[in-house]
Write an enzyme that holds these catalytic residues in place. Structure first.
Site, mmCIF file in Angstrom:
data_model
loop_
_atom_site.group_PDB
_atom_site.id
_atom_site.type_symbol
_atom_site.label_atom_id
_atom_site.label_comp_id
_atom_site.label_asym_id
_atom_site.label_seq_id
_atom_site.Cartn_x
_atom_site.Cartn_y
_atom_site.Cartn_z
ATOM 1 N N LYS A 80 0.916 -1.170 0.041
ATOM 2 C CA LYS A 80 -0.064 -0.013 -0.017
ATOM 3 C C LYS A 80 0.885 1.161 -0.188
ATOM 4 O O LYS A 80 2.198 1.309 0.567
ATOM 5 C CB LYS A 80 -0.999 -0.100 1.164
ATOM 6 C CG LYS A 80 -2.148 1.027 1.266
ATOM 7 C CD LYS A 80 -2.813 0.835 2.335
ATOM 8 C CE LYS A 80 -4.017 1.982 2.401
ATOM 9 N NZ LYS A 80 -5.021 1.959 3.500
ATOM 10 N N SER A 155 -9.919 1.523 2.459
ATOM 11 C CA SER A 155 -9.048 2.415 1.602
ATOM 12 C C SER A 155 -7.744 1.630 1.291
ATOM 13 O O SER A 155 -7.288 1.739 0.012
ATOM 14 C CB SER A 155 -8.201 3.348 2.414
ATOM 15 O OG SER A 155 -7.543 2.770 3.604
ATOM 16 N N SER A 179 -10.153 -0.793 6.791
ATOM 17 C CA SER A 179 -9.664 -0.552 5.494
ATOM 18 C C SER A 179 -8.925 -1.828 4.854
ATOM 19 O O SER A 179 -8.509 -1.655 3.762
ATOM 20 C CB SER A 179 -8.636 0.681 5.402
ATOM 21 O OG SER A 179 -9.423 1.858 5.604
#
Lengths: 492, 95
Positions: A80, A155, A179
């Protein structure tokens, strides 16, 4: 041997690597090919580290030949965009960090490097992890590989799409309010939010420091377990990590309560089903039925279930969306256009800040910083921020009482399957309600895993789109989550 | 309810420039969020006295020792600064 990424996971790929069926270089090249073919439609990766990945794959192949390997040696992973890899860009999905190059490795990256993992690239995310759909990225939306009209969740949507499009074998995300779990659910994957403090936050770009935790995403529970066991552990560079020598758990398990962690006798685990699940508005029937089927499935494989009451969990979203913006507004004060990141010139020093932050932050980030500034301001601090802390204590107490009677608690991960792109983006409250089942675990600091709950034997999903089952355990009881998840999914 | 004036003040405090055109949308969004999260202001959260007793907060300290070599990280860090001069981060005059 021909490499078929669709049917490979970390465990099976590892077996092939050590048997010499294919090399990490070949495996990594195949991943890079898939990225080249699919990323233009899906936008899971913001940047691909082609040269670096192949170099690391070659190193891994040498280690494997020398017999010095771990289960992650030569395994290609996606990371990420808010986790720092020295010398690579890390933008957290924001214009304000568009050209920021990380000056050090996050602790989790150091650990994965030591284990010999290969990093394929950095994945798209909602700006500063604020969002539940990956539509808030400054670098375009990410699409769900299972249905390109739909969001992958967020997210960590770039990370889950990267795994779901079979371009890597696992990924790292971060979970502040759901997330990792919510996008894992939308993409039909396994995602773990570990115990707060079990994985170092050093090198994770901060959102809400009392909630943030880095978590693994994979196709199987075993894969998630392998990554978790590699990245976990106390860290001198993050004073909130739980050091082996100083273990203190505010939320204890049933067994720990009885016998200080010593298992005195074996017995069937008891699974708690909170009564509020059926009272939550906005649950679609498909998800409701699936959840009830999951309860039956757990009973059929020998688990006892029991209703538990978590009376204050209905306030979780409110407590979270007061505390989180407050923490975010403080954390994001560091982006001032002076030391790193974007700089916009104004008339004077203060004007520099106003312009830099006005242009650099996207809509949702501006909204949350201003909301956080409001709930922390004199006159509102007691009514909002302090009250939210009290509610957080009540929720922690709810779990503590529940875990005296049951070993784990289950809920759906979300109220439904992946929604359409654009469906909720203009309604912040509806978007926040996406986290309704996931935020409580962050408020209480306890671990939770999302596993696919409607996956059929042929790999497709009953009803078309994936749904997730969330299992929540007391602090540091990830092993119990893995055990139940594997039994539920029929993993050996 | 947050008024437009309050919103302007908050954005100034948060050091974020907001255009006049954006103010009304932002106000609408923030007020709808406050409307929802406002439920907690109504909760009676009087806690049992024993609840805080086992709230485990401990300070984590370390010895102030083994500093790294001066300048070891300076050039990497300075490379990220938008404005710099002679090994310093450069900002506008404030006095």
């Amino acid at each position: 041997m021909k490499i078929d990424l669709k049917n490979l996971n970390i465990k099976t790929a590892h077996q092939h690597l050590i048997k010499g069926d294919f090399s990490s270089e070949e495996l990594t090249k195949e991943c890079l090919n898939v990225i080249k073919e699919k990323n233009k439609d899906i936008n899971a990766y913001l940047e691909v580290f082609e040269k670096n990945a192949l170099e690391r794959a070659n190193d891994a192949d040498k280690k494997i030949k020398e017999g010095k390997y771990t289960e992650l040696t030569g395994i290609p992973l996606a990371i990420k965009d808010n986790i720092l890899i020295k010398g690579q860009k890390a933008s957290a999905g924001s214009k304000i960090l568009e050209n920021y190059t990380a000056t050090y490795d996050a602790t989790v990256i150091k650990k994965l490097k030591d284990a010999g993992a290969v990093f394929l690239g950095r994945t798209n995310m909602d700006e500063f992890a604020m969002g539940s759909s990956t539509e808030n990225s400054a670098f375009g939306v990410t699409r769900n590989p299972l249905d390109l009209e739909r969001v992958p969740g967020g997210s960590s949507g770039g990370s889950t799409s990267a795994v779901a499009m079979n371009s890597c074998l696992g990924a790292l995300g971060s979970d502040t309010g759901g997330s990792v779990r919510q996008p894992s659910s939308f993409c039909g994957l396994v995602g773990l939010k570990p115990t707060y403090g079990s994985v170092s936050r050093n090198g994770l770009i901060a959102l809400g420091s009392s909630f943030d935790v880095i978590g693994p995403i994979g196709k199987t529970t075993s894969d998630v377990e392998i990554i978790f066991n590699t990245i976990k552990g106390g860290d001198d560079l993050d004073s909130t990590t739980i050091q082996e020598s100083k273990k203190v758990y505010p939320v204890k398990s049933r067994e720990a309560g009885i016998s200080l962690g010593v298992k005195l006798f074996n017995r069937a685990r008891i699974i708690g089903v909170p009564s509020f699940v059926n009272e939550i508005g906005g649950m679609d029937n498909f998800a409701k039925n699936n959840f009830n089927e999951s309860i039956k499935r757990l009973e059929a494989i020998g688990y006892q279930t029991k209703e538990v009451s978590l009376p204050n969990v209905k306030y979780a979203i409110s407590a979270y969306y007061v505390t989180l913006p407050a923490e975010a507004s403080a954390n994001l004060a560091r982006f001032d256009g002076v030391r790193y990141g974007l700089h916009k010139d104004g008339e004077n020093g203060i004007d520099d800040y106003l312009k830099t932050r006005g242009v650099g932050f996207g809509k949702e980030v501006r909204r949350r910083i201003i909301l956080g500034t409001y709930v922390l301001s004199a006159g509102y601090y007691d009514a909002y921020y302090n009250k939210a802390q009290d509610v957080r204590d009540l929720i922690r107490e709810d779990f503590k009482s529940a875990f005296k009677e049951v070993d784990v608690i289950i809920t759906p991960t979300t109220t439904g399957s992946a929604f359409k792109i654009g469906e909720k983006v203009n309604d912040p409250v509806r978007m926040y309600l996406e986290d309704i089942f996931t935020v409580s675990a962050n408020l209480a600091g306890i671990p939770a895993i999302s596993i696919p709950s409607n996956k059929k034997e042929d790999g497709s999903f009953d009803g078309g789109l994936p749904l997730g089952l969330q299992i929540i355990a007391p602090q540091m009881e990830e092993d119990v989550l893995f055990e139940i998840a594997k039994n539920f999914l029929g993993e050996k | 309810m947050i008024s437009g004036e309050e919103l302007k003040k908050l954005s100034k405090l948060a050091r974020i420039e907001i255009s006049e055109g954006e103010l009304s949308d932002l106000g609408k969004d923030i007020n709808s969020i406050l409307d929802y999260v406002g439920q907690i202001t109504q909760i009676n959260a009087d806690k049992e006295p024993q609840m805080n007793a086992d709230k485990v907060l401990i300070n984590i300290m370390r010895e102030d020792e083994n500093p790294h070599e001066g300048g070891e990280f300076s050039s990497d860090l300075l490379n990220e600064a938008p404005n710099k001069e002679n090994g310093y981060v450069k900002v506008k005059k404030i006095l």
